[in-house]
Design an enzyme around this catalytic site. Sequence first.
Site, PDB file in Angstrom:
ATOM      1  N   GLY A  13       0.892  -1.174   0.177  1.00  0.00           N
ATOM      2  CA  GLY A  13      -0.160  -0.023   0.033  1.00  0.00           C
ATOM      3  C   GLY A  13       0.731   1.302  -0.075  1.00  0.00           C
ATOM      4  O   GLY A  13       0.714   2.285   0.524  1.00  0.00           O
ATOM      5  N   ARG A  16      -0.405   5.800  -1.432  1.00  0.00           N
ATOM      6  CA  ARG A  16      -0.948   7.028  -0.909  1.00  0.00           C
ATOM      7  C   ARG A  16      -0.673   7.053   0.588  1.00  0.00           C
ATOM      8  O   ARG A  16      -0.213   6.007   0.936  1.00  0.00           O
ATOM      9  CB  ARG A  16      -2.503   6.653  -1.038  1.00  0.00           C
ATOM     10  N   ASN A  91       1.704  -2.215   5.320  1.00  0.00           N
ATOM     11  CA  ASN A  91       0.819  -0.995   5.633  1.00  0.00           C
ATOM     12  C   ASN A  91      -0.271  -0.614   5.176  1.00  0.00           C
ATOM     13  O   ASN A  91      -1.414  -0.411   5.718  1.00  0.00           O
ATOM     14  CB  ASN A  91       1.999   0.009   5.145  1.00  0.00           C
ATOM     15  N   SER A 143      -2.961  -0.078  14.419  1.00  0.00           N
ATOM     16  CA  SER A 143      -3.665   1.210  14.863  1.00  0.00           C
ATOM     17  C   SER A 143      -4.130   1.056  16.222  1.00  0.00           C
ATOM     18  O   SER A 143      -4.188   0.185  17.121  1.00  0.00           O
ATOM     19  CB  SER A 143      -4.964   1.092  14.203  1.00  0.00           C
ATOM     20  N   TYR A 156     -12.524  -3.391  12.152  1.00  0.00           N
ATOM     21  CA  TYR A 156     -11.277  -2.783  12.135  1.00  0.00           C
ATOM     22  C   TYR A 156     -10.183  -3.052  13.230  1.00  0.00           C
ATOM     23  O   TYR A 156      -9.267  -3.297  13.354  1.00  0.00           O
ATOM     24  CB  TYR A 156     -11.386  -1.047  11.870  1.00  0.00           C
ATOM     25  N   LYS A 160      -6.945  -5.255  13.669  1.00  0.00           N
ATOM     26  CA  LYS A 160      -5.660  -4.503  14.205  1.00  0.00           C
ATOM     27  C   LYS A 160      -5.161  -5.102  15.555  1.00  0.00           C
ATOM     28  O   LYS A 160      -3.933  -5.269  15.793  1.00  0.00           O
ATOM     29  CB  LYS A 160      -5.975  -2.937  14.314  1.00  0.00           C
ATOM     30  N   ILE A 189      -4.416  10.121  11.762  1.00  0.00           N
ATOM     31  CA  ILE A 189      -3.271  10.463  10.822  1.00  0.00           C
ATOM     32  C   ILE A 189      -4.033  11.211   9.639  1.00  0.00           C
ATOM     33  O   ILE A 189      -4.902  10.432   9.053  1.00  0.00           O
ATOM     34  CB  ILE A 189      -2.414   9.509  10.342  1.00  0.00           C
TER      35      ILE A 189
END
Length: 249
Positions: A13, A16, A91, A143, A156, A160, A189
């Site tokens: 990843g 971006r 990532n 995260s 999520y 994580k 972020i």
Amino acid sequence: MSNLKDKVAIVTGGSRGIGRAIVLMLAQNGCHVAFSYQKSEKAALDLVAEAKKLGVKCMASKVDVRDFVKVKAWVEEAREKMGHLDILVNNAGIIMDKALMLMEPRDWQDVIDTNLTGVFNVTRACIVGFLKQKSGDVINISSVSGVFGLPRQVNYSASKGGVNAFTKALAKEVAAYGIRVNAIAPGFIDTDILSGLADEQKDKILAVVPLGRLGTSQEVAGCVRFLLSENARYITGQIIQVDGGLAIR
Ligand code: NDP
């Protein structure tokens, strides 16, 4: 001279956000990079050109981290083209936030497959080479959601939290082979991943961040730089929070 000069990194990843900042940080330190992307072809090709201007080899490949077979072929190709592999940064990640009562199996599965199974797929493809050469660095971008849980993010947070446990278990398993495995748990972020948030939601976030602002991708890349430096040689199995104090308890 940078300790990363002429090392080779694989980054998932990279097109971006945080991944892009990590690719640039590595290239600025003389590290050759093979990175993956899923959809952002133009951004990926622009980044390859930018990294090459810094004097390193760089290749971008369209590889879905969910696909075990394609990931394996990509890692083999990268090793062949770059000569060797020293560093893996997992990532790539996605969010599909909603309340559990509205969450469909697809929302659950896509997030788990990308964020957790993706880490397994790419690490599995890299680890045999690292074991053979008795060296290697794995850094997982996790995260804070996986550390203390966040509402509307059970998929999520679970993915994580899984990455954090994966990090600790693998760190113990491969330490004797000179391989270190760490994770970075960013807070909020400023990347595209937050672009779906309304201003009101962003204000709510800022109210609970002690440093009072969103973090930058470069600040996460800076932590990756530290973990890859000589100063971090005795650190493994850690989940390092880069979150402006969000997770202080
Ligand atoms: P972005 O949405 O800005 O970028 C995500 C990157 O992952 C893109 O390069 C995207 O490729 C790639 N990607 C997504 N799905 C896949 C897939 N199936 N296969 C391969 N590549 C894929 O996200 P961020 O930079 O914000 O996030 C990076 C990491 O940091 C993620 O793991 C995220 O969970 C974590 N994180 C981010 C936080 C934040 O506040 N931003 C907070 C905490 C953790 P493409 O461009 O081609 O779509």
